[in-house]
Design a protein around this motif. Structure first.
Motif, mmCIF file in Angstrom:
data_model
loop_
_atom_site.group_PDB
_atom_site.id
_atom_site.type_symbol
_atom_site.label_atom_id
_atom_site.label_comp_id
_atom_site.label_asym_id
_atom_site.label_seq_id
_atom_site.Cartn_x
_atom_site.Cartn_y
_atom_site.Cartn_z
ATOM 1 N N THR A 96 -0.421 38.229 49.200
ATOM 2 C CA THR A 96 0.103 39.007 48.075
ATOM 3 C C THR A 96 -0.752 38.878 46.826
ATOM 4 O OG1 THR A 96 1.538 37.193 47.342
ATOM 5 C CG2 THR A 96 2.478 38.775 48.914
ATOM 6 N N TRP A 97 -1.825 38.131 46.892
ATOM 7 C CA TRP A 97 -2.702 37.965 45.743
ATOM 8 C C TRP A 97 -3.914 38.866 45.911
ATOM 9 C CZ3 TRP A 97 -2.794 33.377 42.183
ATOM 10 C CH2 TRP A 97 -1.496 32.911 41.988
ATOM 11 N N ILE A 98 -4.561 39.192 44.810
ATOM 12 C CA ILE A 98 -5.680 40.126 44.840
ATOM 13 C C ILE A 98 -6.987 39.385 44.575
ATOM 14 C CG2 ILE A 98 -6.719 42.147 43.737
ATOM 15 C CD1 ILE A 98 -3.860 43.005 42.972
ATOM 16 N N ASP A 99 -7.953 39.596 45.473
ATOM 17 C CA ASP A 99 -9.326 39.150 45.256
ATOM 18 C C ASP A 99 -9.993 40.304 44.510
ATOM 19 O OD1 ASP A 99 -12.091 38.840 45.417
ATOM 20 O OD2 ASP A 99 -12.023 37.986 47.433
ATOM 21 N N TYR A 100 -10.075 40.195 43.197
ATOM 22 C CA TYR A 100 -10.529 41.320 42.374
ATOM 23 C C TYR A 100 -11.974 41.720 42.664
ATOM 24 C CZ TYR A 100 -6.177 41.394 39.850
ATOM 25 O OH TYR A 100 -4.859 41.509 39.535
ATOM 26 N N PRO A 110 -16.566 54.519 50.145
ATOM 27 C CA PRO A 110 -15.678 55.632 50.510
ATOM 28 C C PRO A 110 -15.008 55.440 51.869
ATOM 29 C CG PRO A 110 -17.975 56.319 50.624
ATOM 30 C CD PRO A 110 -17.948 54.933 50.048
ATOM 31 N N GLU A 111 -15.539 54.558 52.699
ATOM 32 C CA GLU A 111 -14.952 54.281 54.016
ATOM 33 C C GLU A 111 -13.826 53.252 53.925
ATOM 34 O OE1 GLU A 111 -16.044 55.863 56.853
ATOM 35 O OE2 GLU A 111 -17.264 57.050 55.481
ATOM 36 N N SER A 112 -13.637 52.672 52.767
ATOM 37 C CA SER A 112 -12.692 51.578 52.594
ATOM 38 C C SER A 112 -11.307 52.110 52.260
ATOM 39 C CB SER A 112 -13.200 50.646 51.489
ATOM 40 O OG SER A 112 -12.379 49.523 51.398
ATOM 41 N N GLU A 113 -10.545 52.426 53.309
ATOM 42 C CA GLU A 113 -9.186 52.929 53.122
ATOM 43 C C GLU A 113 -8.266 52.297 54.142
ATOM 44 O OE1 GLU A 113 -8.826 57.143 53.108
ATOM 45 O OE2 GLU A 113 -10.335 57.415 51.566
ATOM 46 N N GLY A 114 -6.985 52.326 53.867
ATOM 47 C CA GLY A 114 -5.993 51.867 54.817
ATOM 48 C C GLY A 114 -5.756 50.379 54.766
ATOM 49 N N LEU A 115 -4.867 49.949 55.668
ATOM 50 C CA LEU A 115 -4.445 48.546 55.672
ATOM 51 C C LEU A 115 -5.599 47.596 55.945
ATOM 52 C CD1 LEU A 115 -2.133 46.571 55.375
ATOM 53 C CD2 LEU A 115 -1.675 46.846 57.824
ATOM 54 N N ALA A 116 -6.516 47.948 56.828
ATOM 55 C CA ALA A 116 -7.649 47.059 57.119
ATOM 56 C C ALA A 116 -8.468 46.813 55.860
ATOM 57 C CB ALA A 116 -8.520 47.646 58.220
ATOM 58 N N ALA A 117 -8.687 47.853 55.083
ATOM 59 C CA ALA A 117 -9.431 47.696 53.831
ATOM 60 C C ALA A 117 -8.633 46.864 52.831
ATOM 61 C CB ALA A 117 -9.761 49.061 53.237
ATOM 62 N N GLU A 118 -7.341 47.118 52.762
ATOM 63 C CA GLU A 118 -6.499 46.363 51.835
ATOM 64 C C GLU A 118 -6.489 44.888 52.183
ATOM 65 O OE1 GLU A 118 -2.810 48.435 52.226
ATOM 66 O OE2 GLU A 118 -3.458 50.088 50.970
ATOM 67 N N MET A 119 -6.503 44.575 53.452
ATOM 68 C CA MET A 119 -6.501 43.167 53.863
ATOM 69 C C MET A 119 -7.791 42.454 53.465
ATOM 70 S SD MET A 119 -3.843 41.886 55.048
ATOM 71 C CE MET A 119 -2.227 42.397 55.537
ATOM 72 N N ARG A 120 -8.864 43.212 53.249
ATOM 73 C CA ARG A 120 -10.112 42.576 52.815
ATOM 74 C C ARG A 120 -10.009 42.075 51.374
ATOM 75 N NH1 ARG A 120 -12.606 46.707 55.967
ATOM 76 N NH2 ARG A 120 -13.052 47.983 54.160
ATOM 77 N N TRP A 121 -9.207 42.725 50.557
ATOM 78 C CA TRP A 121 -9.086 42.256 49.175
ATOM 79 C C TRP A 121 -7.754 41.572 48.882
ATOM 80 C CZ3 TRP A 121 -5.088 44.764 46.905
ATOM 81 C CH2 TRP A 121 -4.854 46.104 47.229
ATOM 82 N N SER A 123 -5.575 38.466 49.114
ATOM 83 C CA SER A 123 -5.816 37.041 49.318
ATOM 84 C C SER A 123 -4.527 36.329 49.697
ATOM 85 C CB SER A 123 -6.353 36.409 48.033
ATOM 86 O OG SER A 123 -7.597 36.950 47.703
ATOM 87 N N PRO A 124 -4.652 35.203 50.403
ATOM 88 C CA PRO A 124 -3.446 34.439 50.735
ATOM 89 C C PRO A 124 -2.719 33.975 49.479
ATOM 90 C CG PRO A 124 -5.313 33.688 52.047
ATOM 91 C CD PRO A 124 -5.857 34.629 50.996
ATOM 92 N N THR A 125 -1.430 34.046 49.540
ATOM 93 C CA THR A 125 -0.576 33.554 48.458
ATOM 94 C C THR A 125 -0.634 32.022 48.476
ATOM 95 O OG1 THR A 125 0.878 35.434 48.851
ATOM 96 C CG2 THR A 125 1.766 33.631 47.510
ATOM 97 N N PRO A 126 -0.872 31.386 47.335
ATOM 98 C CA PRO A 126 -0.886 29.913 47.313
ATOM 99 C C PRO A 126 0.455 29.343 47.776
ATOM 100 C CG PRO A 126 -1.697 30.810 45.234
ATOM 101 C CD PRO A 126 -1.132 31.958 46.010
ATOM 102 N N ALA A 127 0.413 28.204 48.428
ATOM 103 C CA ALA A 127 1.630 27.580 48.961
ATOM 104 C C ALA A 127 2.677 27.353 47.875
ATOM 105 C CB ALA A 127 1.278 26.268 49.660
ATOM 106 N N TRP A 128 2.242 27.026 46.668
ATOM 107 C CA TRP A 128 3.184 26.749 45.590
ATOM 108 C C TRP A 128 3.906 27.999 45.095
ATOM 109 C CZ3 TRP A 128 1.547 29.555 41.513
ATOM 110 C CH2 TRP A 128 0.185 29.783 41.369
ATOM 111 N N ALA A 129 3.420 29.179 45.473
ATOM 112 C CA ALA A 129 4.051 30.426 45.028
ATOM 113 C C ALA A 129 4.940 31.049 46.107
ATOM 114 C CB ALA A 129 2.982 31.426 44.610
ATOM 115 N N LEU A 130 4.915 30.502 47.315
ATOM 116 C CA LEU A 130 5.713 31.064 48.401
ATOM 117 C C LEU A 130 7.208 30.876 48.151
ATOM 118 C CD1 LEU A 130 3.562 29.893 51.442
ATOM 119 C CD2 LEU A 130 3.772 32.241 50.547
ATOM 120 N N TRP A 131 7.990 31.731 48.746
ATOM 121 C CA TRP A 131 9.445 31.648 48.656
ATOM 122 C C TRP A 131 9.905 30.267 49.108
ATOM 123 C CZ3 TRP A 131 13.580 34.062 46.827
ATOM 124 C CH2 TRP A 131 14.819 33.844 47.409
ATOM 125 N N ASN A 132 10.775 29.670 48.340
ATOM 126 C CA ASN A 132 11.372 28.357 48.608
ATOM 127 C C ASN A 132 10.409 27.184 48.456
ATOM 128 O OD1 ASN A 132 14.094 28.825 48.880
ATOM 129 N ND2 ASN A 132 13.951 29.276 51.058
#
Length: 143
Positions: A96-100, A110-121, A123-132
């Motif tokens: 849920t974090w963004i690698d800017y 221009p080829e960077s579209e869709g979920l695969a492209a979104e997953m490239r930027w 970033s993993p949510t830090p453990a301290w920010a996860l639910w619970n």
């Protein structure tokens, strides 16, 4: 819940309000208008249950539009629900974090579209920010 399922956003934020000095100037007290983080969490839990109860099995893209608790931030009085596609494919947790830097590089491609492209930027949510997480979204390195 119906509006969320109709729009199918990737993220839904349940948020209270962060107190500011202007509240006092206006004669408002926190107890008058501001839900606590516990109340926002309770609302998010009810919303997630309702979404799960109403969600169709398939949203037409071959994915179950399941929303679950991704992260929270106690100081901001916020809880983030995310679609299951944003779970971390590399292990537990969420992305849920963004690698800017990667995000802006993807804008130039221009080829960077869709979920695969979104997953490239995304970033993993830090453990301290996860639910619970015991830190409830407060970075232990940020004092």
């Amino acid at each position: 819940a119906d509006l969320i399922l109709r729009a199918r956003p990737d993220f839904v934020e349940a948020k209270g309000v962060t107190p500011v000095p202007q509240f006092a100037k206006g004669g408002l007290k926190m107890t008058d208008v501001i839900p606590t983080h516990s109340e926002v969490r309770a609302f998010a839990e009810l919303l997630q249950e309702e979404l799960a109860a109403r969600a169709p099995q398939d949203d037409g893209r071959g994915q179950t539009p399941e929303y679950d608790f991704a992260c929270e931030h106690r100081h901001s009085c916020a809880v983030l629900l995310a679609r299951s596609q944003w779970r971390n494919p590399d292990g537990p947790g969420w992305r849920t974090w963004i690698d800017y830097e990667a995000f802006f590089e993807s804008l130039a491609d221009p080829e960077s579209e869709g979920l695969a492209a979104e997953m490239r930027w995304a970033s993993p949510t830090p453990a301290w920010a996860l639910w619970n997480a015991p830190e409830a979204g407060l970075d232990p390195q940020d004092t």
